[in-house]
Scaffold this active site. Structure first.
Site, PDB file in Angstrom:
ATOM      1  N   HIS A  62      24.566  35.639  30.060  1.00 41.39           N
ATOM      2  CA  HIS A  62      22.707  35.965  30.552  1.00 41.39           C
ATOM      3  C   HIS A  62      22.864  37.123  31.292  1.00 41.39           C
ATOM      4  O   HIS A  62      24.024  38.054  31.562  1.00 41.39           O
ATOM      5  CB  HIS A  62      22.954  35.200  32.519  1.00 41.39           C
ATOM      6  N   TYR A 130      29.840  34.648  42.503  1.00 40.57           N
ATOM      7  CA  TYR A 130      29.382  35.940  42.066  1.00 40.57           C
ATOM      8  C   TYR A 130      28.433  36.694  43.271  1.00 40.57           C
ATOM      9  O   TYR A 130      27.815  36.026  43.486  1.00 40.57           O
ATOM     10  CB  TYR A 130      29.088  36.222  40.800  1.00 40.57           C
TER      11      TYR A 130
END
Length: 149
Positions: A62, A130
């Site tokens: 991604h 993240y």
């Protein structure tokens, strides 16, 4: 907090090993301090994401394109992963290069803008977290299947 840093053949990727203190109560780690003398910690992170994955799940590849591209500071909270990164910056000397990095909870991985990212969960209930320096934008989302020929 930071014990060691490692760079890779893809420019801008940096792996930080972090210090953990453990005793009979458990474990404590300072995970993020904005006053550290590393530019990767001075970035204005505006979004934080977390995923929980079963053993053997691969998530990725991604990325966000264009003005919505994202730098990421990645940490495994629980479990272990093989992190996969592909350099999609056309001006880079490592353009289209893939690297694989094993990550555990005592590490932080920094990825600059222009890289595709994915990971393989090596344990049941792996938690990956993240920080991103840009907001998710559906119209700028892109990705590819690493395993499709």
């Amino acid at each position: 907090m930071i014990l060691d840093t490692k760079t890779f053949e893809i420019l801008g990727i940096k792996l930080f090993s972090i210090k953990s203190n453990d005793d009979d109560r458990g474990l404590f780690s300072e995970v993020f301090l904005s006053n550290l003398d590393y530019p990767e910690f001075k970035i204005n992170y505006v979004q934080e994401n977390e995923s929980i994955s079963n053993y053997g799940v691969f998530r990725g590849m991604h990325l966000q394109k264009g003005d919505n591209s994202q730098s990421k500071l990645i940490r495994v909270i629980k479990g272990k992963v093989i992190d996969v990164v592909c350099d999609l910056r056309k001006s880079s000397t490592s353009f289209k290069k893939n690297i694989f990095i094993e990550l555990n909870p005592n590490q932080l991985l920094f990825l600059p803008k222009g890289l595709a990212h994915g990971f393989l969960s090596l344990e049941e209930g792996t938690i990956l977290n993240y920080k991103c320096d840009n907001y998710y934008n559906h119209n700028s989302e892109s990705g590819f299947n690493l395993f499709k020929t």
